[in-house]
Design a protein around this motif. Structure first.
Motif, PDB file in Angstrom:
ATOM      1  N   MET A   1       0.795  -1.031   0.084  1.00 29.04           N
ATOM      2  CA  MET A   1      -0.028  -0.017   0.206  1.00 29.04           C
ATOM      3  C   MET A   1       0.829   1.287  -0.070  1.00 29.04           C
ATOM      4  O   MET A   1       1.790   1.377   0.650  1.00 29.04           O
ATOM      5  N   ASN A   2       0.369   2.059  -0.886  1.00 30.63           N
ATOM      6  CA  ASN A   2       1.214   3.376  -0.917  1.00 30.63           C
ATOM      7  C   ASN A   2       1.027   4.185   0.293  1.00 30.63           C
ATOM      8  O   ASN A   2       0.103   4.659   0.633  1.00 30.63           O
ATOM      9  N   SER A   3       2.102   4.612   0.941  1.00 28.77           N
ATOM     10  CA  SER A   3       1.692   5.521   2.259  1.00 28.77           C
ATOM     11  C   SER A   3       1.401   6.686   2.043  1.00 28.77           C
ATOM     12  O   SER A   3       0.730   7.373   3.025  1.00 28.77           O
ATOM     13  N   GLU A   4       1.226   7.252   0.689  1.00 29.27           N
ATOM     14  CA  GLU A   4       0.731   8.570   0.515  1.00 29.27           C
ATOM     15  C   GLU A   4      -0.528   8.672   0.000  1.00 29.27           C
ATOM     16  O   GLU A   4      -1.094   9.644  -0.149  1.00 29.27           O
ATOM     17  N   THR A   5      -1.112   7.525  -0.095  1.00 31.37           N
ATOM     18  CA  THR A   5      -2.572   7.488  -0.628  1.00 31.37           C
ATOM     19  C   THR A   5      -3.441   7.236   0.593  1.00 31.37           C
ATOM     20  O   THR A   5      -3.412   6.356   1.478  1.00 31.37           O
ATOM     21  N   ASN A   6      -4.283   8.234   0.766  1.00 29.72           N
ATOM     22  CA  ASN A   6      -5.539   8.042   1.765  1.00 29.72           C
ATOM     23  C   ASN A   6      -6.614   7.626   1.023  1.00 29.72           C
ATOM     24  O   ASN A   6      -6.755   7.754  -0.224  1.00 29.72           O
ATOM     25  N   LEU A   7      -7.541   7.217   1.919  1.00 29.70           N
ATOM     26  CA  LEU A   7      -9.114   6.937   1.240  1.00 29.70           C
ATOM     27  C   LEU A   7     -10.157   7.907   1.504  1.00 29.70           C
ATOM     28  O   LEU A   7      -9.657   8.564   2.837  1.00 29.70           O
ATOM     29  N   PHE A   8     -11.025   8.053   0.839  1.00 35.25           N
ATOM     30  CA  PHE A   8     -12.181   8.972   1.123  1.00 35.25           C
ATOM     31  C   PHE A   8     -13.344   8.436   0.994  1.00 35.25           C
ATOM     32  O   PHE A   8     -13.606   7.689  -0.112  1.00 35.25           O
ATOM     33  N   VAL A   9     -14.076   8.717   1.916  1.00 31.82           N
ATOM     34  CA  VAL A   9     -15.616   8.364   1.713  1.00 31.82           C
ATOM     35  C   VAL A   9     -16.483   9.711   1.525  1.00 31.82           C
ATOM     36  O   VAL A   9     -16.457  10.569   2.178  1.00 31.82           O
ATOM     37  N   ILE A  10     -16.974   9.709   0.092  1.00 28.94           N
ATOM     38  CA  ILE A  10     -17.788  10.571  -0.444  1.00 28.94           C
ATOM     39  C   ILE A  10     -19.310  10.227  -0.080  1.00 28.94           C
ATOM     40  O   ILE A  10     -19.796   9.354  -0.915  1.00 28.94           O
ATOM     41  N   ASP A  11     -20.048  11.146   0.723  1.00 26.54           N
ATOM     42  CA  ASP A  11     -21.352  10.952   1.058  1.00 26.54           C
ATOM     43  C   ASP A  11     -22.190  12.032   0.143  1.00 26.54           C
ATOM     44  O   ASP A  11     -22.019  13.024   0.540  1.00 26.54           O
ATOM     45  N   LEU A  12     -23.010  11.529  -0.659  1.00 30.47           N
ATOM     46  CA  LEU A  12     -23.906  12.606  -1.196  1.00 30.47           C
ATOM     47  C   LEU A  12     -25.452  12.453  -0.698  1.00 30.47           C
ATOM     48  O   LEU A  12     -25.663  11.204  -0.710  1.00 30.47           O
ATOM     49  N   GLU A  13     -26.069  13.582  -0.646  1.00 35.91           N
ATOM     50  CA  GLU A  13     -27.412  13.660   0.229  1.00 35.91           C
ATOM     51  C   GLU A  13     -28.018  14.343  -0.850  1.00 35.91           C
ATOM     52  O   GLU A  13     -27.569  15.711  -1.125  1.00 35.91           O
ATOM     53  N   TYR A  14     -29.157  14.029  -1.434  1.00 33.83           N
ATOM     54  CA  TYR A  14     -29.880  14.852  -2.433  1.00 33.83           C
ATOM     55  C   TYR A  14     -30.542  15.892  -1.725  1.00 33.83           C
ATOM     56  O   TYR A  14     -31.092  15.706  -0.553  1.00 33.83           O
ATOM     57  N   ARG A  15     -30.532  17.209  -2.197  1.00 31.80           N
ATOM     58  CA  ARG A  15     -31.021  18.447  -1.636  1.00 31.80           C
ATOM     59  C   ARG A  15     -32.527  18.792  -2.549  1.00 31.80           C
ATOM     60  O   ARG A  15     -33.166  19.593  -2.016  1.00 31.80           O
ATOM     61  N   VAL A  16     -32.751  18.017  -3.526  1.00 32.51           N
ATOM     62  CA  VAL A  16     -33.961  17.934  -4.295  1.00 32.51           C
ATOM     63  C   VAL A  16     -34.646  16.662  -4.391  1.00 32.51           C
ATOM     64  O   VAL A  16     -33.994  15.648  -4.295  1.00 32.51           O
ATOM     65  N   SER A  17     -35.499  16.252  -5.034  1.00 26.71           N
ATOM     66  CA  SER A  17     -36.457  15.537  -5.436  1.00 26.71           C
ATOM     67  C   SER A  17     -35.816  14.637  -6.465  1.00 26.71           C
ATOM     68  O   SER A  17     -35.112  15.225  -7.210  1.00 26.71           O
ATOM     69  N   ILE A  18     -35.962  13.329  -6.432  1.00 29.17           N
ATOM     70  CA  ILE A  18     -35.315  12.327  -7.453  1.00 29.17           C
ATOM     71  C   ILE A  18     -35.764  12.811  -8.889  1.00 29.17           C
ATOM     72  O   ILE A  18     -34.877  12.590  -9.703  1.00 29.17           O
ATOM     73  N   GLU A  19     -37.076  13.357  -8.797  1.00 29.26           N
ATOM     74  CA  GLU A  19     -37.448  13.774 -10.540  1.00 29.26           C
ATOM     75  C   GLU A  19     -36.532  14.921 -10.780  1.00 29.26           C
ATOM     76  O   GLU A  19     -36.265  15.010 -12.054  1.00 29.26           O
ATOM     77  N   VAL A  20     -35.990  15.688 -10.068  1.00 26.85           N
ATOM     78  CA  VAL A  20     -35.065  16.827 -10.411  1.00 26.85           C
ATOM     79  C   VAL A  20     -33.645  16.393 -10.617  1.00 26.85           C
ATOM     80  O   VAL A  20     -33.115  16.801 -11.612  1.00 26.85           O
ATOM     81  N   VAL A  21     -33.459  15.063  -9.879  1.00 26.94           N
ATOM     82  CA  VAL A  21     -32.077  14.530 -10.170  1.00 26.94           C
ATOM     83  C   VAL A  21     -31.985  13.693 -11.201  1.00 26.94           C
ATOM     84  O   VAL A  21     -30.724  13.720 -12.241  1.00 26.94           O
ATOM     85  N   GLU A  22     -32.821  13.111 -11.538  1.00 20.31           N
ATOM     86  CA  GLU A  22     -32.687  12.042 -12.707  1.00 20.31           C
ATOM     87  C   GLU A  22     -32.326  12.651 -14.079  1.00 20.31           C
ATOM     88  O   GLU A  22     -31.443  12.027 -14.688  1.00 20.31           O
ATOM     89  N   PRO A  23     -32.696  13.931 -14.570  1.00 23.99           N
ATOM     90  CA  PRO A  23     -32.476  14.413 -16.008  1.00 23.99           C
ATOM     91  C   PRO A  23     -30.802  14.891 -15.866  1.00 23.99           C
ATOM     92  O   PRO A  23     -30.201  14.834 -17.054  1.00 23.99           O
TER      93      PRO A  23
END
Length: 98
Positions: A1-23
């Protein structure tokens, strides 16, 4: 494992309805595919229930990941709120090559 590589958890929470997201979904998928091609994204998917998504990424710094995420169409159109958690892996499965 590269000691300079960190991991990131990117959590997305929709701010709008799924109907606005889908397009914007096709553009978001193109963004994801680009990030996989560069080797930054390791896994991603929808939350259950479908209130957003989660991305597992690797990188050198949180600022690098923040800059990358700014290019996501979901971010550009203010469709989702992003929380980025950085961690230093002390143990990984053999199949996760860092």
């Amino acid at each position: 494992m590269n000691s300079e590589t960190n991991l990131f958890v990117i959590d997305l929470e929709y701010r709008v309805s799924i109907e606005v997201v889908e397009p914007h979904l096709d553009a978001h998928i193109a963004f994801l595919e680009h990030c996989y091609a560069t080797g930054v994204f390791l896994a991603s998917g929808r939350k259950v229930p479908r209130t957003g998504g989660v991305i597992l990424a690797r990188g050198q710094s949180k600022s690098e990941i923040e800059t990358l995420v700014a290019g996501d169409p979901f971010h550009q159109h203010e469709l989702a709120h992003y929380t980025i958690t950085e961690f230093v892996p002390s143990m990984t499965a053999p199949s996760l090559q860092l």
